[in-house]
Design a protein around this motif. Structure first.
Motif, PDB file in Angstrom:
ATOM      1  N   MET A   1      42.913  42.460 -19.179  1.00 16.42           N
ATOM      2  CA  MET A   1      41.410  42.547 -19.913  1.00 16.42           C
ATOM      3  C   MET A   1      40.679  41.344 -19.827  1.00 16.42           C
ATOM      4  SD  MET A   1      40.593  43.682 -24.011  1.00 16.42           S
ATOM      5  CE  MET A   1      41.760  42.462 -24.712  1.00 16.42           C
ATOM      6  N   ASP A   2      39.512  41.476 -19.511  1.00 18.86           N
ATOM      7  CA  ASP A   2      38.723  39.879 -19.296  1.00 18.86           C
ATOM      8  C   ASP A   2      37.979  39.857 -20.579  1.00 18.86           C
ATOM      9  OD1 ASP A   2      37.214  37.870 -18.756  1.00 18.86           O
ATOM     10  OD2 ASP A   2      36.245  38.891 -17.311  1.00 18.86           O
ATOM     11  N   LYS A   3      38.304  39.116 -21.537  1.00 15.44           N
ATOM     12  CA  LYS A   3      37.600  38.717 -22.885  1.00 15.44           C
ATOM     13  C   LYS A   3      36.522  37.928 -22.739  1.00 15.44           C
ATOM     14  CE  LYS A   3      41.454  39.024 -26.282  1.00 15.44           C
ATOM     15  NZ  LYS A   3      42.033  38.275 -27.249  1.00 15.44           N
ATOM     16  N   ASN A   4      36.063  37.453 -21.265  1.00 14.52           N
ATOM     17  CA  ASN A   4      34.935  36.782 -20.992  1.00 14.52           C
ATOM     18  C   ASN A   4      33.857  37.475 -20.744  1.00 14.52           C
ATOM     19  OD1 ASN A   4      35.902  34.228 -21.634  1.00 14.52           O
ATOM     20  ND2 ASN A   4      37.226  34.173 -20.012  1.00 14.52           N
TER      21      ASN A   4
ATOM     22  N   ARG B   1      24.261  56.733 -24.030  1.00 10.22           N
ATOM     23  CA  ARG B   1      24.797  55.827 -22.955  1.00 10.22           C
ATOM     24  C   ARG B   1      23.885  54.457 -23.156  1.00 10.22           C
ATOM     25  NH1 ARG B   1      27.978  56.710 -19.682  1.00 10.22           N
ATOM     26  NH2 ARG B   1      27.396  55.083 -17.962  1.00 10.22           N
ATOM     27  N   PHE B   2      24.564  53.453 -22.980  1.00  9.04           N
ATOM     28  CA  PHE B   2      23.878  52.267 -23.473  1.00  9.04           C
ATOM     29  C   PHE B   2      24.758  50.958 -22.629  1.00  9.04           C
ATOM     30  CE2 PHE B   2      27.468  52.485 -26.269  1.00  9.04           C
ATOM     31  CZ  PHE B   2      28.015  51.069 -26.266  1.00  9.04           C
ATOM     32  N   HIS B   3      23.875  49.798 -22.512  1.00  6.76           N
ATOM     33  CA  HIS B   3      24.211  48.646 -21.828  1.00  6.76           C
ATOM     34  C   HIS B   3      23.981  47.658 -22.944  1.00  6.76           C
ATOM     35  CE1 HIS B   3      24.893  45.865 -18.292  1.00  6.76           C
ATOM     36  NE2 HIS B   3      23.872  44.913 -19.150  1.00  6.76           N
ATOM     37  N   VAL B   4      24.935  46.821 -22.746  1.00  7.31           N
ATOM     38  CA  VAL B   4      25.037  45.503 -24.115  1.00  7.31           C
ATOM     39  C   VAL B   4      25.307  44.396 -23.259  1.00  7.31           C
ATOM     40  CG1 VAL B   4      27.443  46.103 -24.615  1.00  7.31           C
ATOM     41  CG2 VAL B   4      25.846  44.976 -26.299  1.00  7.31           C
ATOM     42  N   ARG B   5      24.815  43.253 -24.047  1.00  4.36           N
ATOM     43  CA  ARG B   5      24.908  41.745 -23.431  1.00  4.36           C
ATOM     44  C   ARG B   5      25.738  41.261 -24.826  1.00  4.36           C
ATOM     45  NH1 ARG B   5      20.135  39.445 -23.441  1.00  4.36           N
ATOM     46  NH2 ARG B   5      20.084  40.497 -21.498  1.00  4.36           N
ATOM     47  N   LEU B   6      27.219  41.005 -24.637  1.00  4.02           N
ATOM     48  CA  LEU B   6      27.718  40.515 -25.852  1.00  4.02           C
ATOM     49  C   LEU B   6      27.581  38.986 -25.919  1.00  4.02           C
ATOM     50  CD1 LEU B   6      30.999  42.431 -24.809  1.00  4.02           C
ATOM     51  CD2 LEU B   6      29.281  43.119 -26.399  1.00  4.02           C
ATOM     52  N   LYS B   7      27.657  38.834 -27.565  1.00  5.70           N
ATOM     53  CA  LYS B   7      27.428  37.292 -27.938  1.00  5.70           C
ATOM     54  C   LYS B   7      28.842  36.335 -27.316  1.00  5.70           C
ATOM     55  CE  LYS B   7      25.753  34.866 -32.097  1.00  5.70           C
ATOM     56  NZ  LYS B   7      25.269  34.987 -33.278  1.00  5.70           N
ATOM     57  N   ASN B   8      29.744  37.041 -27.634  1.00  8.84           N
ATOM     58  CA  ASN B   8      31.050  35.926 -27.214  1.00  8.84           C
ATOM     59  C   ASN B   8      31.942  36.797 -26.608  1.00  8.84           C
ATOM     60  OD1 ASN B   8      32.580  33.949 -27.464  1.00  8.84           O
ATOM     61  ND2 ASN B   8      33.428  34.264 -29.372  1.00  8.84           N
ATOM     62  N   GLY B   9      31.499  37.645 -25.863  1.00  7.61           N
ATOM     63  CA  GLY B   9      32.563  38.382 -24.783  1.00  7.61           C
ATOM     64  C   GLY B   9      33.311  39.454 -25.827  1.00  7.61           C
ATOM     65  N   LEU B  10      34.541  39.493 -25.744  1.00  6.32           N
ATOM     66  CA  LEU B  10      35.537  40.294 -26.308  1.00  6.32           C
ATOM     67  C   LEU B  10      36.346  39.509 -27.367  1.00  6.32           C
ATOM     68  CD1 LEU B  10      37.327  42.602 -23.924  1.00  6.32           C
ATOM     69  CD2 LEU B  10      35.101  43.029 -25.393  1.00  6.32           C
TER      70      LEU B  10
ATOM     71  N   VAL C   1      37.070  48.863 -33.894  1.00  8.65           N
ATOM     72  CA  VAL C   1      37.339  47.677 -33.752  1.00  8.65           C
ATOM     73  C   VAL C   1      35.793  47.204 -32.959  1.00  8.65           C
ATOM     74  CG1 VAL C   1      38.127  45.774 -32.124  1.00  8.65           C
ATOM     75  CG2 VAL C   1      39.575  47.605 -32.869  1.00  8.65           C
ATOM     76  N   ALA C   2      35.086  46.135 -33.554  1.00  8.62           N
ATOM     77  CA  ALA C   2      33.744  45.718 -33.487  1.00  8.62           C
ATOM     78  C   ALA C   2      33.694  44.441 -32.576  1.00  8.62           C
ATOM     79  CB  ALA C   2      32.829  45.769 -34.401  1.00  8.62           C
ATOM     80  N   VAL C   3      32.945  44.310 -31.672  1.00 10.40           N
ATOM     81  CA  VAL C   3      32.382  43.165 -31.064  1.00 10.40           C
ATOM     82  C   VAL C   3      31.173  42.912 -31.309  1.00 10.40           C
ATOM     83  CG1 VAL C   3      34.172  42.598 -29.201  1.00 10.40           C
ATOM     84  CG2 VAL C   3      32.060  44.142 -28.823  1.00 10.40           C
ATOM     85  N   THR C   4      30.248  41.530 -31.242  1.00  7.91           N
ATOM     86  CA  THR C   4      29.195  41.183 -31.708  1.00  7.91           C
ATOM     87  C   THR C   4      28.113  41.203 -30.318  1.00  7.91           C
ATOM     88  OG1 THR C   4      30.050  39.896 -33.295  1.00  7.91           O
ATOM     89  CG2 THR C   4      27.639  39.396 -32.848  1.00  7.91           C
ATOM     90  N   ALA C   5      26.881  41.570 -30.592  1.00  7.04           N
ATOM     91  CA  ALA C   5      25.718  41.488 -29.930  1.00  7.04           C
ATOM     92  C   ALA C   5      24.372  41.088 -30.514  1.00  7.04           C
ATOM     93  CB  ALA C   5      25.454  42.813 -29.030  1.00  7.04           C
TER      94      ALA C   5
ATOM     95  N   ASP D   1      43.932  47.594 -26.253  1.00  2.00           N
ATOM     96  CA  ASP D   1      44.105  46.360 -25.364  1.00  2.00           C
ATOM     97  C   ASP D   1      44.395  45.077 -26.205  1.00  2.00           C
ATOM     98  OD1 ASP D   1      43.514  48.142 -23.241  1.00  2.00           O
ATOM     99  OD2 ASP D   1      41.455  47.708 -23.096  1.00  2.00           O
ATOM    100  N   PHE D   2      44.051  45.010 -27.453  1.00  2.00           N
ATOM    101  CA  PHE D   2      44.184  43.687 -28.280  1.00  2.00           C
ATOM    102  C   PHE D   2      45.590  43.597 -28.919  1.00  2.00           C
ATOM    103  CE2 PHE D   2      39.721  44.996 -27.811  1.00  2.00           C
ATOM    104  CZ  PHE D   2      38.936  44.011 -27.545  1.00  2.00           C
ATOM    105  N   GLU D   3      46.297  42.764 -28.714  1.00  2.00           N
ATOM    106  CA  GLU D   3      47.450  42.523 -29.188  1.00  2.00           C
ATOM    107  C   GLU D   3      47.298  41.972 -30.937  1.00  2.00           C
ATOM    108  OE1 GLU D   3      50.035  40.044 -27.176  1.00  2.00           O
ATOM    109  OE2 GLU D   3      49.666  41.139 -25.414  1.00  2.00           O
ATOM    110  N   GLU D   4      46.249  41.279 -31.050  1.00  2.00           N
ATOM    111  CA  GLU D   4      46.149  40.864 -32.551  1.00  2.00           C
ATOM    112  C   GLU D   4      44.457  41.095 -32.749  1.00  2.00           C
ATOM    113  OE1 GLU D   4      49.725  37.968 -33.763  1.00  2.00           O
ATOM    114  OE2 GLU D   4      47.838  37.160 -33.500  1.00  2.00           O
ATOM    115  N   LEU D   5      44.330  41.425 -33.684  1.00  2.00           N
ATOM    116  CA  LEU D   5      42.793  41.292 -34.408  1.00  2.00           C
ATOM    117  C   LEU D   5      42.754  40.957 -35.682  1.00  2.00           C
ATOM    118  CD1 LEU D   5      42.018  44.918 -33.220  1.00  2.00           C
ATOM    119  CD2 LEU D   5      40.835  42.850 -32.449  1.00  2.00           C
ATOM    120  N   PRO D   6      41.695  39.987 -36.069  1.00  2.00           N
ATOM    121  CA  PRO D   6      41.463  39.407 -37.255  1.00  2.00           C
ATOM    122  C   PRO D   6      40.754  40.728 -38.155  1.00  2.00           C
ATOM    123  CG  PRO D   6      39.840  38.440 -35.718  1.00  2.00           C
ATOM    124  CD  PRO D   6      40.757  39.364 -34.819  1.00  2.00           C
TER     125      PRO D   6
END
Length: 143
Positions: free
Chosen positions: A1-4, A18-27, A44-48, A109-114
């Motif tokens: 998995m590419d977190k970048n 369906r959507f397209h998103v630009r992530l603030k800090n990848g994964l 599990v959430a990521v930021t945009a 895909d994430f071994e650890e999550l805060p």
């Protein structure tokens, strides 16, 4: 998995949204939360940033849910019920995006999550604000 990764497509389970998103800090910023809604949702959430998500199809299929202060806006597909994203209470200029909706990404895909302390929301803590971290969630596959 590419977190970048910085841009990616996504969709709900049935494909109506369906959507397209630009992530603030990848994964890299992937996390869970302990607030009453997130505990039940389990996503599990990521930021945009607001403005960095484009709904390609199915905007009319998105349903909005709000509670408590009605600041956060939680969007989900009215057909399959899957949560796709939400506008945050802690920062209304950001969206949390469900990683399970992103193409080729799984929460497992994430071994650890805060895990953020959502039961003691930053907007409610005032000067007693701590780190905001409630713990770490680990997934250990049985391979």
């Amino acid at each position: 998995m590419d977190k970048n990764i910085d841009e990616i497509d996504g969709s709900c389970h049935c494909g109506a949204v369906r959507f397209h998103v630009r992530l603030k800090n990848g994964l890299h910023g992937a996390r869970r939360c302990t607030c009453s809604y997130c505990r039940m949702r389990g996503a599990v959430a990521v930021t945009a940033n607001v403005g960095d998500i484009t709904i390609l199809e199915g905007e009319d299929a998105l349903t909005l849910y709000q509670f408590n202060t009605n600041t956060a806006k939680h969007y989900f597909c009215s057909t399959c019920g899957i949560y796709t994203h939400h506008q945050r209470r802690s920062n209304p200029q950001e969206y949390g995006v469900n990683v399970a909706c992103l193409e080729g990404i799984s929460p497992f895909d994430f071994e650890e999550l805060p895990v953020n302390d959502g039961t003691s929301h930053p907007s409610d803590r005032g000067n007693n604000a701590g780190s905001g971290l409630a713990g770490i969630l680990r997934f250990i596959p049985l391979k």
